[in-house]
Design a protein around this motif. Structure first.
Motif, mmCIF file in Angstrom:
data_model
loop_
_atom_site.group_PDB
_atom_site.id
_atom_site.type_symbol
_atom_site.label_atom_id
_atom_site.label_comp_id
_atom_site.label_asym_id
_atom_site.label_seq_id
_atom_site.Cartn_x
_atom_site.Cartn_y
_atom_site.Cartn_z
ATOM 1 N N ALA A 64 2.013 7.993 8.417
ATOM 2 C CA ALA A 64 1.117 7.105 7.663
ATOM 3 C C ALA A 64 -0.340 7.237 8.081
ATOM 4 C CB ALA A 64 1.587 5.664 7.821
ATOM 5 N N CYS A 66 9.067 7.026 0.639
ATOM 6 C CA CYS A 66 7.765 6.466 0.226
ATOM 7 C C CYS A 66 7.900 5.765 -1.140
ATOM 8 C CB CYS A 66 6.718 7.566 0.153
ATOM 9 S SG CYS A 66 5.134 6.929 -0.421
ATOM 10 N N PRO A 67 7.548 4.467 -1.209
ATOM 11 C CA PRO A 67 7.723 3.746 -2.477
ATOM 12 C C PRO A 67 6.664 4.113 -3.526
ATOM 13 C CG PRO A 67 6.857 2.282 -0.769
ATOM 14 C CD PRO A 67 7.087 3.588 -0.117
ATOM 15 N N GLU A 68 5.575 4.746 -3.095
ATOM 16 C CA GLU A 68 4.506 5.079 -4.043
ATOM 17 C C GLU A 68 4.690 6.507 -4.550
ATOM 18 O OE1 GLU A 68 2.626 2.622 -4.879
ATOM 19 O OE2 GLU A 68 3.504 1.367 -3.299
ATOM 20 N N CYS A 90 -1.757 5.587 -1.197
ATOM 21 C CA CYS A 90 -0.996 5.073 -0.042
ATOM 22 C C CYS A 90 -1.375 3.622 0.236
ATOM 23 C CB CYS A 90 -1.286 5.928 1.182
ATOM 24 S SG CYS A 90 -0.575 5.271 2.681
ATOM 25 N N THR A 91 -0.363 2.773 0.465
ATOM 26 C CA THR A 91 -0.615 1.345 0.734
ATOM 27 C C THR A 91 -0.507 1.018 2.226
ATOM 28 O OG1 THR A 91 1.713 0.884 0.409
ATOM 29 C CG2 THR A 91 0.285 0.654 -1.534
ATOM 30 N N SER A 92 -0.342 2.076 3.040
ATOM 31 C CA SER A 92 -0.208 1.921 4.503
ATOM 32 C C SER A 92 0.955 1.010 4.902
ATOM 33 C CB SER A 92 -1.509 1.381 5.123
ATOM 34 O OG SER A 92 -2.542 2.293 4.898
ATOM 35 N N CYS A 93 2.040 1.090 4.154
ATOM 36 C CA CYS A 93 3.197 0.244 4.450
ATOM 37 C C CYS A 93 3.966 0.700 5.697
ATOM 38 C CB CYS A 93 4.137 0.202 3.247
ATOM 39 S SG CYS A 93 4.923 1.788 2.929
ATOM 40 N N GLN A 94 3.718 1.893 6.149
ATOM 41 C CA GLN A 94 4.327 2.461 7.386
ATOM 42 C C GLN A 94 5.808 2.836 7.241
ATOM 43 O OE1 GLN A 94 2.396 2.969 10.202
ATOM 44 N NE2 GLN A 94 0.674 2.190 9.014
ATOM 45 N N ILE A 95 6.344 2.748 6.035
ATOM 46 C CA ILE A 95 7.780 3.066 5.865
ATOM 47 C C ILE A 95 8.049 4.524 6.249
ATOM 48 C CG2 ILE A 95 9.639 3.302 4.149
ATOM 49 C CD1 ILE A 95 8.486 0.900 2.699
ATOM 50 N N CYS A 96 7.154 5.426 5.869
ATOM 51 C CA CYS A 96 7.358 6.857 6.152
ATOM 52 C C CYS A 96 7.393 7.113 7.660
ATOM 53 C CB CYS A 96 6.267 7.693 5.491
ATOM 54 S SG CYS A 96 4.602 7.131 5.868
ATOM 55 N N ARG A 115 -0.540 13.563 2.354
ATOM 56 C CA ARG A 115 -0.530 12.143 1.956
ATOM 57 C C ARG A 115 -1.756 11.850 1.102
ATOM 58 N NH1 ARG A 115 -2.446 7.182 4.386
ATOM 59 N NH2 ARG A 115 -3.502 8.540 5.870
ATOM 60 N N THR A 164 2.945 10.056 -3.539
ATOM 61 C CA THR A 164 1.917 9.843 -2.502
ATOM 62 C C THR A 164 2.122 10.838 -1.361
ATOM 63 O OG1 THR A 164 1.656 7.549 -3.079
ATOM 64 C CG2 THR A 164 1.031 8.140 -0.843
ATOM 65 N N LEU A 165 3.376 10.974 -0.962
ATOM 66 C CA LEU A 165 3.688 12.032 -0.001
ATOM 67 C C LEU A 165 4.255 13.194 -0.800
ATOM 68 C CD1 LEU A 165 5.310 10.091 2.975
ATOM 69 C CD2 LEU A 165 3.089 11.220 2.947
#
Ligand code: SF4
Ligand code: SF4
Length: 530
Positions: A275, A295-297, A258-264, A253, A300-301
């Motif tokens: 995350a 992951c939307p970014e 990473c925006t720490s959105c927790q989606i992953c 990661r 990032t992953l």
């Protein structure tokens, strides 16, 4: 490009495997001439067979080289890449995941954590120990008794224990609905075995120690090594000990993007807190790739900090293809026994014969070896049940090739009609028949000859090709042509114990046939059949 919520490469594999199994199952139930091998490429069976081979020098019944190669490939993939078999291929894993999504949808699925999670994780190691122990000690694949996959696709065939298999199927369905990946996390023995290889340094350390002790004459039973591996892997799993080196590929990661959105974390089927990790080293991560795809970014992953989301799928395709090619290019013997003087093995001659249909499992191979031990001059045998082949080592100064060939043959007398009287007149047809050799041929020929009510019985004796005498009523309507056509028919119907009809392919070829000019009485026929 459209962002997939789950890994599309993985989804393709899962649909392809389930689709293939559905096709095979439907054909199996509707086409009575179709006998698929549902376990032909099962790597778990291959690893068990390999253990059995190392410990007993014999292969579990019905095991093929392809399974062994797939087992070796499974180990290589786990060590180098990840537990890709679990995430991309295993049909039970796929079904568990799909049922789990249903449970999620109805908000009825729970993730077990804490002490309950830690305690339940021991179950799969216990089941692995029991499965391998009974496979090695019996040379029968014990997992077939309870394997929910095998029971479902074969319609509970004779190897399956109904109670064990129904319990396992219930655990997969009900367990997966209510508890996240219940079967994979807590019950699956292949999951436990995969974790042992995931902790590769542990595996190498304990196996190396065991080998060294054996080398120095301290003989410890294999089962203790297995127990030590299971206990140690369970301990490492509980302690969440990071594996520093293996596997080489890991999810990483990028903390800067990473925006720490927790989606992953929410998407991870294994409930790993992706995350919060810089590199995912959790033993449950099977490189399914779902986290990367949600992951939307961008990037990032990634795998080892690089994109390459397709890499696991490509590795699997390449290795499976290699496995199929290698697996079909050789055959591992089911048993290999040599009782002669090893120092003279190089001077022994060998004789090989294929098409022996009664060489079909470990038991029949052992019976064959025991029979050959009694033949003077024979020093060893190997059997290959996949191709029904035997290889025999013999001392050419004590026995010749023809005699070895003859020693395999079992002459028979089969009376189809019994209780003939002195007044009955019996004709005889003398044949030489190619592709007729083992006890199964006797059964098939009996079924064939029973189709003509004039036929009274037959005897066989060794020759090349085998000599067969067919006895018939003394009737002018039964000719050499009639007998030849009967024997050379291409299929015969066999009624199984469950009353189902099976078509058996035949390949007998009548090389010579002549009707004897003599007849015998019914009493003489009775005497010859004794
Ligand atoms: S989904 Fe991507 S951005 Fe969101 S927490 Fe996970 S890694 Fe970070
Ligand atoms: S961490 Fe990512 S790759 Fe590993 S199991 Fe979870 S979702 Fe799959």
């Amino acid at each position: 490009m459209k962002k997939f919520k789950i890994n599309p490469y993985r989804l393709f594999f899962q649909f392809a495997i389930i689709g293939l199994l559905v096709y095979m199952s439907i054909r199996y139930y509707t086409d009575k001439n179709y006998f698929p091998d549902f376990e032909a490429y099962c790597p778990f069976g291959g690893i068990q067979a390999l253990s059995s081979y190392f410990v007993n020098n014999s292969l579990a019944c019905s095991m093929t080289s392809a399974q062994i190669v797939m087992g070796i490939i499974l180990i290589a993939v786990i060590v180098l890449v990840s537990k890709l078999f679990c995430s991309f291929i295993c049909p039970i894993g796929t079904i568990s995941e799909w049922i789990g999504r249903l449970g999620e949808k109805y908000k009825m699925r729970y993730t077990i954590s804490g002490i309950a999670d830690r305690g339940l994780r021991s179950l799969k190691y216990i089941l692995l120990f029991i499965t391998v122990y009974f496979t090695v000690t019996s040379s029968e694949l014990f997992c077939k008794k309870f394997d929910p996959y095998y029971a479902a696709v074969t319609g509970f065939d004779s190897d399956v224990s109904i109670i064990m298999a129904i319990s396992a199927i219930a655990l997969v369905i009900i367990g997966s609905f209510y508890i996240r990946l219940f079967w994979c996390r807590y019950v699956c023995p292949l999951g436990a075995l995969s974790n042992i290889f995931r902790f590769f340094l542990l595996f190498i350390g304990l196996t190396g120690l065991y080998t060294a002790l054996t080398y120095f004459g301290i003989n410890i039973r294999f089962i203790w090594l297995l127990a030590a591996l299971c206990i140690a892997a369970y301990a490492l799993e509980l302690l969440s000990i990071d594996n520093k080196v293996f596997p080489f590929l890991k999810i990483t990661r990028n903390t800067e993007t990473c925006t720490s959105c927790q989606i992953c974390t929410r998407a991870c089927p294994q409930a790993i807190d992706v995350a919060s990790q810089k590199t995912v080293k959790h033993v449950d991560c099977n490189m399914c790739g779902d986290c990367m795809h949600v992951c939307p970014e961008k990037d990032t992953l990634a795998i080892n900090k690089k994109g390459k989301q397709w890499l696991p799928a490509i590795i699997l395709v390449v290795l499976i293809t290699i496995g199929i090619i290698i697996g079909q290019s050789f055959e591992v013997p089911t048993i290999s026994q040599y009782w002669g003087d090893m120092t003279t093995k190089d001077q022994m001659s060998t004789y090989e014969q294929s098409g022996l249909k009664n060489i079909k499992c470990f038991g029949s191979s052992s019976s064959f070896a025991n029979k050959m031990r009694k033949v003077k001059g024979v020093a060893g045998v190997s059997t290959y049940v996949g191709t029904h082949t035997v290889k025999i080592w013999f001392n050419p100064s004590e026995i010749d090739t023809l005699s070895v060939h003859k020693s395999i043959f079992v002459p028979v007398k089969v009376a189809i009609k019994k209780g003939l009287t002195e007044t009955d007149s019996v004709s005889m047809f003398n044949l030489k028949v190619d592709n007729f050799f083992d006890p199964y041929d006797t059964n098939y020929l009996t079924m064939v000859l029973k189709q003509n009510s004039m036929i009274l019985g037959f005897t066989s004796e060794f020759d090349c090709p085998v000599k067969i005498t067919i006895y018939t009523s003394n009737d002018s309507t039964i000719t050499e042509e009639t007998i030849k056509n009967l024997v050379e028919q291409k299929q015969v119907e066999k009624t199984n114990s469950d009353n189902s009809i099976q078509l058996i392919d035949l390949n007998y070829r009548v090389v010579i046939i002549e009707k004897s000019s003599q007849t015998i009485s019914g009493l003489e026929f009775n005497n010859r059949m004794k």
